[in-house]
Design a protein around this motif. Structure first.
Motif, PDB file in Angstrom:
ATOM      1  N   GLU A 143      24.751  49.403 -56.842  1.00 46.83           N
ATOM      2  CA  GLU A 143      24.784  49.902 -58.221  1.00 46.83           C
ATOM      3  C   GLU A 143      26.043  49.421 -58.937  1.00 46.83           C
ATOM      4  O   GLU A 143      27.067  49.156 -58.315  1.00 46.83           O
ATOM      5  CB  GLU A 143      24.736  51.434 -58.235  1.00 46.83           C
ATOM      6  CG  GLU A 143      23.485  52.033 -57.596  1.00 46.83           C
ATOM      7  CD  GLU A 143      22.232  51.740 -58.394  1.00 46.83           C
ATOM      8  OE1 GLU A 143      22.333  51.603 -59.625  1.00 46.83           O
ATOM      9  OE2 GLU A 143      21.153  51.643 -57.778  1.00 46.83           O
ATOM     10  N   GLU A 144      25.943  49.338 -60.268  1.00 43.99           N
ATOM     11  CA  GLU A 144      27.058  49.004 -61.167  1.00 43.99           C
ATOM     12  C   GLU A 144      27.553  47.571 -61.024  1.00 43.99           C
ATOM     13  O   GLU A 144      27.759  46.870 -61.996  1.00 43.99           O
ATOM     14  CB  GLU A 144      28.235  49.975 -61.001  1.00 43.99           C
ATOM     15  CG  GLU A 144      27.934  51.381 -61.483  1.00 43.99           C
ATOM     16  CD  GLU A 144      29.191  52.204 -61.596  1.00 43.99           C
ATOM     17  OE1 GLU A 144      30.054  51.910 -62.448  1.00 43.99           O
ATOM     18  OE2 GLU A 144      29.308  53.161 -60.804  1.00 43.99           O
ATOM     19  N   ARG A 145      27.782  47.140 -59.799  1.00 46.78           N
ATOM     20  CA  ARG A 145      28.195  45.753 -59.554  1.00 46.78           C
ATOM     21  C   ARG A 145      27.155  45.128 -58.621  1.00 46.78           C
ATOM     22  O   ARG A 145      27.360  45.040 -57.411  1.00 46.78           O
ATOM     23  CB  ARG A 145      29.589  45.714 -58.934  1.00 46.78           C
ATOM     24  CG  ARG A 145      30.275  44.340 -59.011  1.00 46.78           C
ATOM     25  CD  ARG A 145      31.741  44.441 -58.584  1.00 46.78           C
ATOM     26  NE  ARG A 145      32.491  43.256 -58.958  1.00 46.78           N
ATOM     27  CZ  ARG A 145      32.661  42.182 -58.183  1.00 46.78           C
ATOM     28  NH1 ARG A 145      32.125  42.144 -56.986  1.00 46.78           N
ATOM     29  NH2 ARG A 145      33.377  41.161 -58.617  1.00 46.78           N
ATOM     30  N   ALA A 233      30.752  44.632 -53.602  1.00 47.28           N
ATOM     31  CA  ALA A 233      31.064  45.853 -54.339  1.00 47.28           C
ATOM     32  C   ALA A 233      31.682  46.849 -53.372  1.00 47.28           C
ATOM     33  O   ALA A 233      31.439  46.795 -52.161  1.00 47.28           O
ATOM     34  CB  ALA A 233      29.815  46.436 -54.984  1.00 47.28           C
ATOM     35  N   CYS A 235      33.894  51.093 -53.367  1.00 48.61           N
ATOM     36  CA  CYS A 235      33.987  52.389 -54.046  1.00 48.61           C
ATOM     37  C   CYS A 235      34.897  52.359 -55.272  1.00 48.61           C
ATOM     38  O   CYS A 235      34.883  53.299 -56.061  1.00 48.61           O
ATOM     39  CB  CYS A 235      34.463  53.455 -53.061  1.00 48.61           C
ATOM     40  SG  CYS A 235      33.199  53.931 -51.858  1.00 48.61           S
ATOM     41  N   ASN A 237      34.593  50.020 -57.623  1.00 51.95           N
ATOM     42  CA  ASN A 237      33.869  49.456 -58.765  1.00 51.95           C
ATOM     43  C   ASN A 237      32.382  49.769 -58.760  1.00 51.95           C
ATOM     44  O   ASN A 237      31.632  49.217 -59.573  1.00 51.95           O
ATOM     45  CB  ASN A 237      34.082  47.936 -58.831  1.00 51.95           C
ATOM     46  CG  ASN A 237      33.737  47.233 -57.532  1.00 51.95           C
ATOM     47  OD1 ASN A 237      32.814  47.626 -56.831  1.00 51.95           O
ATOM     48  ND2 ASN A 237      34.493  46.183 -57.201  1.00 51.95           N
ATOM     49  N   SER A 238      31.941  50.622 -57.846  1.00 54.18           N
ATOM     50  CA  SER A 238      30.520  50.930 -57.760  1.00 54.18           C
ATOM     51  C   SER A 238      30.308  52.381 -57.346  1.00 54.18           C
ATOM     52  O   SER A 238      30.872  52.840 -56.346  1.00 54.18           O
ATOM     53  CB  SER A 238      29.848  49.984 -56.748  1.00 54.18           C
ATOM     54  OG  SER A 238      28.475  50.232 -56.643  1.00 54.18           O
ATOM     55  N   GLU A 239      29.530  53.095 -58.123  1.00 55.59           N
ATOM     56  CA  GLU A 239      29.193  54.484 -57.817  1.00 55.59           C
ATOM     57  C   GLU A 239      27.684  54.611 -57.632  1.00 55.59           C
ATOM     58  O   GLU A 239      26.929  53.866 -58.258  1.00 55.59           O
ATOM     59  CB  GLU A 239      29.659  55.408 -58.961  1.00 55.59           C
ATOM     60  CG  GLU A 239      31.168  55.524 -59.101  1.00 55.59           C
ATOM     61  CD  GLU A 239      31.801  56.298 -57.960  1.00 55.59           C
ATOM     62  OE1 GLU A 239      31.063  57.019 -57.261  1.00 55.59           O
ATOM     63  OE2 GLU A 239      33.015  56.159 -57.770  1.00 55.59           O
ATOM     64  N   CYS A 241      29.821  56.465 -54.408  1.00 60.70           N
ATOM     65  CA  CYS A 241      30.555  56.013 -53.230  1.00 60.70           C
ATOM     66  C   CYS A 241      29.918  56.674 -52.006  1.00 60.70           C
ATOM     67  O   CYS A 241      30.409  57.682 -51.492  1.00 60.70           O
ATOM     68  CB  CYS A 241      32.025  56.393 -53.353  1.00 60.70           C
ATOM     69  SG  CYS A 241      33.026  55.941 -51.916  1.00 60.70           S
ATOM     70  N   ASN A 245      24.300  53.703 -51.473  1.00 65.18           N
ATOM     71  CA  ASN A 245      24.562  52.639 -52.434  1.00 65.18           C
ATOM     72  C   ASN A 245      24.958  51.404 -51.630  1.00 65.18           C
ATOM     73  O   ASN A 245      26.048  51.334 -51.078  1.00 65.18           O
ATOM     74  CB  ASN A 245      25.680  53.062 -53.389  1.00 65.18           C
ATOM     75  CG  ASN A 245      25.956  52.034 -54.462  1.00 65.18           C
ATOM     76  OD1 ASN A 245      25.206  51.072 -54.642  1.00 65.18           O
ATOM     77  ND2 ASN A 245      27.046  52.231 -55.192  1.00 65.18           N
TER      78      ASN A 245
END
Length: 259
Positions: A143-145, A233, A235, A237-239, A241, A245
């Motif tokens: 996620e996110e990245r 990725a 913790c 830069n990506s949640e 944690c 994920n």
């Protein structure tokens, strides 16, 4: 009170420890035709003789490593497992996983070895021809990245070139230039493809489904191949944690040749 990251890492380590307890004492692995159904070990799907495995578990900057002959009878779901139909192996690395000392990102990845897994491979692009062929599919992005590496040529202390997914864009990198060559901007998760590196005469040719994509000049004598899920990725830069994920890669074939 322990941090979320500490709790998550402990959970991952415990999972692998539990998996390790189920390993049989014998070193031999029954052939696939001797089983009623399914596969117990990834070695029943892929020839892992010339590899060692790094997992996103263990102590800080000291991830779990499995070498031969233990790798022949090793499985650690969900991080390293055979598909139920025995046609591929899943590699998974969560964003909260343990990393090596030289990286801030977690991996469930094979590293090329020699002498039936005894020694670490190190070959020169100026001497002979060195080829890696991997049939793989990116299955899950973090996620996110949403960045994930599936196969690479590594040299010394850093990667030389890799197959790298960023969202739906699949790239072949050149050193620190992660967008060196765009293979496709419309990659769909679960799509299997053939990644191939051929290193010779001071160059590395990278192929996608049999088509030459790019040629990268590279001189070096400490090179080796890697393949698996190298999640780009963590913790920071990506949640969330957590071990939910993650990045995951499915590999159905892997072959290395040197000539």
């Amino acid at each position: 009170m322990p941090s979320t990251r500490s709790i998550a890492l402990a959970g991952i380590t415990a999972a692998v420890s539990a998996a390790s307890l189920t390993l049989p004492a014998q070193a031999g692995t029954p052939a696939p035709h001797e089983r009623a159904s399914g596969c117990t070990y990834p070695s029943e799907v892929l020839d892992l003789t010339g590899w060692k495995l790094t997992l996103p578990t263990g102590e800080d900057e000291d991830p779990t490593e499995i070498t031969q002959p233990d790798l022949a009878t090793f499985s650690a779901a969900p991080w390293f497992r055979a598909d139920a139909d025995c046609d591929a192996v899943r590699f998974r690395a969560a964003v909260n996983g343990v990393t090596t000392g030289g990286s801030s990102y977690p991996r469930a990845e094979l590293r090329e070895m020699t002498d039936d897994g005894e020694d670490e491979a190190a070959w020169s692009t100026a001497d002979g021809t060195h080829t890696l062929v991997v049939r793989e599919a990116f299955m899950v992005r973090p996620e996110e990245r949403p960045y994930l590496v599936g196969a690479q040529v590594h040299g010394g202390d850093d990667d030389v070139t890799v197959f790298r997914l960023e969202g739906s864009s699949l790239y072949i990198t050149n050193g620190d230039d992660r967008h060196h060559h765009l293979v496709t901007d419309d990659y769909e998760l679960g799509t299997e493809f053939e990644a191939k590196f051929v290193a010779k005469d001071g160059e590395i040719n990278a192929y996608y489904n049999g088509r030459l994509q790019t040629t990268i000049p590279h001189d070096g004598a400490t090179n080796y191949f890697k393949a698996g899920a190298y999640t780009q990725a963590n913790c920071d830069n990506s949640e969330p944690c957590s071990d939910d994920n993650y990045g995951e890669v499915r590999i159905s074939r892997i072959k290395v040749t040197h000539s």
